[in-house]
Enzyme design. Structure first.
Site, PDB file in Angstrom:
ATOM      1  N   ASP A 133     121.442  74.510  53.607  1.00  0.00           N
ATOM      2  CA  ASP A 133     120.460  73.932  53.095  1.00  0.00           C
ATOM      3  C   ASP A 133     119.447  75.156  52.651  1.00  0.00           C
ATOM      4  O   ASP A 133     119.578  76.363  52.862  1.00  0.00           O
ATOM      5  CB  ASP A 133     119.602  73.257  54.557  1.00  0.00           C
ATOM      6  CG  ASP A 133     118.565  72.380  54.358  1.00  0.00           C
ATOM      7  OD1 ASP A 133     118.183  72.201  52.970  1.00  0.00           O
ATOM      8  OD2 ASP A 133     118.067  71.696  55.284  1.00  0.00           O
ATOM      9  N   GLN A 170     110.269  76.120  46.141  1.00  0.00           N
ATOM     10  CA  GLN A 170     109.932  76.390  47.691  1.00  0.00           C
ATOM     11  C   GLN A 170     110.628  77.709  48.101  1.00  0.00           C
ATOM     12  O   GLN A 170     111.042  78.085  49.037  1.00  0.00           O
ATOM     13  CB  GLN A 170     110.245  75.211  48.470  1.00  0.00           C
ATOM     14  CG  GLN A 170     109.830  73.964  48.385  1.00  0.00           C
ATOM     15  CD  GLN A 170     109.993  73.036  49.297  1.00  0.00           C
ATOM     16  OE1 GLN A 170     110.063  73.183  50.695  1.00  0.00           O
ATOM     17  NE2 GLN A 170     110.668  71.989  49.044  1.00  0.00           N
ATOM     18  N   ARG A 224     104.016  70.154  53.495  1.00  0.00           N
ATOM     19  CA  ARG A 224     104.415  69.640  54.859  1.00  0.00           C
ATOM     20  C   ARG A 224     103.788  68.407  55.358  1.00  0.00           C
ATOM     21  O   ARG A 224     104.049  67.814  56.549  1.00  0.00           O
ATOM     22  CB  ARG A 224     104.174  70.927  55.726  1.00  0.00           C
ATOM     23  CG  ARG A 224     104.957  72.220  55.658  1.00  0.00           C
ATOM     24  CD  ARG A 224     106.341  72.198  55.474  1.00  0.00           C
ATOM     25  NE  ARG A 224     106.560  72.218  54.052  1.00  0.00           N
ATOM     26  CZ  ARG A 224     107.926  71.584  53.522  1.00  0.00           C
ATOM     27  NH1 ARG A 224     108.637  71.183  54.277  1.00  0.00           N
ATOM     28  NH2 ARG A 224     107.996  71.453  52.264  1.00  0.00           N
TER      29      ARG A 224
HETATM   30  P1  ATP Z   1     112.129  69.926  52.161  1.00  0.00           P
HETATM   31  O1  ATP Z   1     112.004  70.134  50.856  1.00  0.00           O
HETATM   32  O2  ATP Z   1     110.507  69.927  52.772  1.00  0.00           O
HETATM   33  O3  ATP Z   1     112.982  70.497  52.858  1.00  0.00           O
HETATM   34  P2  ATP Z   1     113.526  67.526  52.365  1.00  0.00           P
HETATM   35  O4  ATP Z   1     113.849  67.071  50.862  1.00  0.00           O
HETATM   36  O5  ATP Z   1     114.609  68.215  52.967  1.00  0.00           O
HETATM   37  O6  ATP Z   1     112.175  68.263  52.308  1.00  0.00           O
HETATM   38  P3  ATP Z   1     113.739  65.761  54.392  1.00  0.00           P
HETATM   39  O7  ATP Z   1     113.048  66.529  55.482  1.00  0.00           O
HETATM   40  O8  ATP Z   1     115.013  65.387  54.632  1.00  0.00           O
HETATM   41  O9  ATP Z   1     113.234  66.193  52.855  1.00  0.00           O
HETATM   42  O10 ATP Z   1     112.827  64.387  54.227  1.00  0.00           O
HETATM   43  C1  ATP Z   1     111.675  64.088  54.280  1.00  0.00           C
HETATM   44  C2  ATP Z   1     111.253  62.870  55.215  1.00  0.00           C
HETATM   45  O11 ATP Z   1     111.402  61.667  54.485  1.00  0.00           O
HETATM   46  C3  ATP Z   1     111.926  62.767  56.340  1.00  0.00           C
HETATM   47  O12 ATP Z   1     110.847  62.291  57.497  1.00  0.00           O
HETATM   48  C4  ATP Z   1     113.207  61.793  56.412  1.00  0.00           C
HETATM   49  O13 ATP Z   1     113.655  61.286  57.346  1.00  0.00           O
HETATM   50  C5  ATP Z   1     112.409  60.845  55.410  1.00  0.00           C
HETATM   51  N1  ATP Z   1     113.600  60.181  54.334  1.00  0.00           N
HETATM   52  C6  ATP Z   1     114.326  60.769  53.512  1.00  0.00           C
HETATM   53  N2  ATP Z   1     114.898  59.744  52.812  1.00  0.00           N
HETATM   54  C7  ATP Z   1     114.616  58.674  53.144  1.00  0.00           C
HETATM   55  C8  ATP Z   1     115.120  57.436  52.749  1.00  0.00           C
HETATM   56  N3  ATP Z   1     116.027  57.080  52.073  1.00  0.00           N
HETATM   57  N4  ATP Z   1     114.423  56.210  53.685  1.00  0.00           N
HETATM   58  C9  ATP Z   1     113.317  56.647  54.471  1.00  0.00           C
HETATM   59  N5  ATP Z   1     113.035  57.735  54.633  1.00  0.00           N
HETATM   60  C10 ATP Z   1     113.573  58.899  54.290  1.00  0.00           C
HETATM   61 MG    MG Z   2     114.761  70.071  53.861  1.00  0.00          MG
END
Ligand code: ATP
Ligand code: MG
Length: 761
Positions: A218, A249, A624
């Site tokens: 990640d 990021q 965030r």
């Molecule tokens: P970052 O770049 O900040 O690390 P990320 O891309 O890893 O973000 P996540 O933290 O995995 O994003 O997801 C952001 C939010 O959206 C979380 O609360 C996650 O549970 C929710 N989420 C992600 N995909 C879905 C989906 N398909 N349906 C509903 N909620 C979702």
């Molecule tokens: Mg993430």
């Protein structure tokens, strides 16, 4: 269980993609981490991949814990067997198991920054190197850079072009020798040695690359060359490597992170499958637009636009305060207000700071208002003096060669062993090749002289008794109890003349409870690597898992302090907030010199690249937030003992003006007329502090540039130089690349608006 239920189409595609290299390249909050987690679960549940043969690497312990919890819900206890954690923790595990193949002591200790600094100071003193010209932190930073790029002291030596660089190379060499003598690795060595393990030992490479059927990483935008080399080696056999990240990021350049690594993933793996995610599930559209307004000012990025179903939303609240105290008071008031209006928990609020030093006024303001505040990863719990002392006792018992740990506790609690004595003991140790411990325990009056020999007697008794205690103890807590008892440590703390005795006793108690949680976890849980770490060749003496305990305390950067267990607002740095999300985000200190940091604006290394890194950091902060963002700046700030007038951050000007809500000013003005007045008075007629209220300046200016290639100019620190490269347009974004005549300064990219440059006619 339907693992695909809560996922959108491209997310499903990523989960179902099982073999071969995969890149998930997508913006903040688009579900990258969630997709990765579901992918792991899918492999275990539907492809019968044994959990112990999956490696999942994250950047912080907090992120790893959250992922493990989530996987526990998805696949049950099997999740405990996954090799999941930070790069450092995973490398440390591998080295405990197979480090002996490259000549490491399996009981190596890990030096944290503080230990390394002590060691470096010792080296500078012993080698008679001027520590004003060659300060320990700077030497360590150079060494760290080298290690992150997999360079050895000899590599540095061979390219050293100036006397300065030759000194760095020599210091690097001595530093490595002393680490080796102490059977210690620093943080960067964990990675470097793990890379060496899988490159030098064919057997190890075969073993580990065979073992990991899947490698997942990640936050891949923040890996450095050493981390990349390690991950590639581990994935070399099965080639199932899945990396996830967002170039916008990337915020760890100062630790060697290289955003090119993610951008070039396709070059490394020509058959890589690439998936892009565009729907954001975290934030409102206004928050996304605000964040986009800022990040779109960066040049070297892959354009991506996020959308969300949460249209509109609140605007970004902006506040100006007279100083940091008023800023903190404003934040507390907003939290109290919102909490009442919206029935939110305190933990729904996060305060994200650029630097640790910003935390003090918040601690005071929250204390005064009796609102619980939790500092996450700011001052490390394990950096507190009393905790360091106790850990040092454990380290000495675990690894008798750890001279730095022994040096720390040799006279703690005070037993009349002064600095000259300690220096003399150190000298004898180096000259005889013995460890400090051996010198203390085994050299007698003939070597040490009568006076010193007598002084050492109580310490000898303690060390010997504790050694027996360590052999008999069945848990870390039991051994710690003995240490506290044999050294009269509580009594020592209660005698603290600074009046902090009670706090320090409380810290020790907190440490004891952390140790007992660790003990019971070790007894209950079946960790994937426990079978291997009990290497029959090196039977562990003393309480089981003492090594693991020391390791977790060295690698734990985010231990939470204060307000344990109860609902509390969190305060953390922007860096440690990566990957997390909160309903309400406060970003105080939106000032020139803080965000963007002074180092990026005016420092030795300043320049457009550094400014872009700061902008990414700002972007990470903004993204965030789920519902609301509160930005603030102070017009005067005291940091590191200096009070200075400050100007609002240029990033505020990059927010779309219609998304800024300035009614906060009115509110502050109404409730505290004086602070409103001072805000304006102290900023006087300076136009820049008004710029926050003016419509956002056009990011790309049509002004002609001030400097052109070939022009000569002068910088107060770097001296004279020639422009070798320059931006095509002028205005706020203008930059120049200057070749300075002095060798030490070399070539630098500088932002014209901020670097104090002068033309030389
Ligand atoms: P970052 O770049 O900040 O690390 P990320 O891309 O890893 O973000 P996540 O933290 O995995 O994003 O997801 C952001 C939010 O959206 C979380 O609360 C996650 O549970 C929710 N989420 C992600 N995909 C879905 C989906 N398909 N349906 C509903 N909620 C979702
Ligand atoms: Mg993430």
């Amino acid at each position: 269980m339907d693992l695909l239920a809560g996922l959108n189409e491209p997310q499903r595609e990523a989960v179902l993609h099982v073999s071969g290299p995969l890149l998930i390249f997508a913006g903040a909050g688009s579900g990258k981490t969630r997709t990765l987690t579901h992918r792991v679960a899918n492999l275990i549940l539907h492809h019968r991949v044994p959990a112990g043969r999956i490696l999942a690497v994250t950047f912080t312990n907090k992120a790893a814990r959250e992922m493990r919890e989530r996987l526990n819900q998805l696949v049950g206890a099997e999740a405990n067997r996954i090799w999941m954690g930070t790069f450092h923790a995973m490398c440390a595990q591998m080295l405990r198991i197979h480090g002996h193949l490259i000549g490491l002591d399996p009981r190596f200790v890990i030096f944290d920054t503080d230990d390394s600094t002590r060691l470096m100071k010792e080296i500078l003193r012993d080698a008679d190197i001027d520590s004003d010209r060659y300060p320990a932190p700077r030497m360590l930073a150079r060494i760290s850079d080298a290690k992150n790029n997999l360079q050895s002291p000899d590599d540095l030596q061979s390219v050293a072009g100036s006397p300065y660089h030759r000194v760095v190379a020599r210091v690097f060499k001595m530093y490595q020798e002393r680490l080796k003598a102490a059977h210690a690795l620093d943080f960067d060595d964990l990675l470097g040695e793990a890379v060496r393990l899988v490159t030098e030992s064919e057997w190890a490479r075969e073993h580990w690359s065979e073992r990991f059927l899947h490698v997942m990483i990640d936050e891949f935008q923040d890996v450095n060359q050493a981390q990349l080399a390690w991950a590639k080696a581990l994935a070399s056999k099965h080639r199932n490597i899945c990396v996830v990240g967002d170039d916008d990021q990337s915020i760890y350049k100062w630790r060697g992170a290289d955003v090119k690594i993610i951008l070039d993933f396709e070059k490394q793996y020509s058959d890589a499958h690439i998936i892009r995610l565009e729907q954001n599930y975290r934030s409102t559209q206004n928050i996304l637009d605000a964040a986009h307004g800022v990040i779109s000012n960066n040049f070297g990025r892959k354009a991506k636009r996020l959308w969300t179903q949460t249209q509109g939303g609140e605007r970004i609240v902006l506040n100006g305060a007279a100083n940091a105290q008023e800023e903190a008071a404003w934040v507390v008031r907003q939290i109290e207000l919102l909490q009442r209006e919206q029935h939110l928990k305190l933990s729904d609020f996060a305060i994200l700071c650029r630097v640790n030093a910003q935390s003090r006024p918040f601690e005071e303001a929250f204390m005064r208002a009796r609102v619980p505040l939790k500092l996450v990863g700011t001052q490390r719990f394990y950096d507190r003096k009393e905790i360091k002392d106790l850990v040092s006792y454990l380290k000495v018992l675990y690894n008798p060669n750890d001279n730095i740990a022994l040096g720390r506790i040799i006279n703690v609690p005070a037993r009349g062993i002064g600095a000259t004595t300690i220096e003399k003991l150190g000298m004898i140790a180096r000259e005889s090749g013995l460890s400090l411990r051996d010198v203390i325990l085994n050299c007698g009056q003939e070597v040490l002289g009568r006076a010193i020999n007598m002084k050492l007697e109580p310490l000898r008794r303690i060390l010997i008794t504790l050694q027996t205690d360590a052999e008999n103890a069945r848990s870390v807590v039991e051994l710690l109890d003995k240490v506290l008892d044999r050294t009269n440590y509580y009594e020592f703390l209660r005698g603290d003349r600074t009046g902090n005795g009670n706090d320090r006793v409380a810290n020790v108690e907190e440490f004891m409870s952390a140790a007992s949680v660790f003990d019971s976890r070790m007894q209950d849980e079946d960790f994937g690597f426990s079978d291997e770490s009990r290497d029959p060749e090196s039977p562990m003496e003393g309480p089981p898992y003492l090594g693991l305990f020391l390791e977790s305390s060295a690698l734990e950067s985010g231990t939470e302090s204060g307000a344990t267990g109860e609902d509390a607002t969190v305060l953390m740095t922007l860096h440690s907030a990566k990957g997390l999300e909160f309903p309400i985000v406060f970003m105080p200190g939106m000032e020139q010199g803080l965000l963007p940091h002074s180092r990026a604006l005016w420092g030795e290394q300043s320049g457009p690249d550094e400014l872009e890194e700061e902008r990414r950091l700002c972007y990470v902060g903004l993204t965030r937030a789920q519902q609301r963002i509160y930005l603030s700046y102070a017009t005067q700030r005291t940091l590191h003992g200096r009070t200075e007038s400050t100007q609002p951050s240029q990033f505020i000007d990059e927010l779309p003006p219609q998304l800024i809500d300035r009614s906060g000013f009115a509110r502050v003005g109404a409730s505290s007329v004086s602070s409103y007045a001072t805000t304006w008075e102290s900023s006087g007629s300076s136009s820049s502090s008004r710029s926050a209220f003016a419509p956002a300046a056009a990011p790309r200016s049509s002004e002609p540039p001030r400097y052109r290639v070939g022009e000569r100019l002068k910088h107060p620190t770097f001296g004279e130089g020639v422009v070798v490269n320059a931006s095509p347009s002028g205005g706020a974004g203008e930059w120049v690349e200057v070749a300075f005549l002095s060798q030490d300064a070399g070539k630098k990219k500088l932002a014209v608006a901020f670097a104090p440059l002068e033309k030389v006619e």
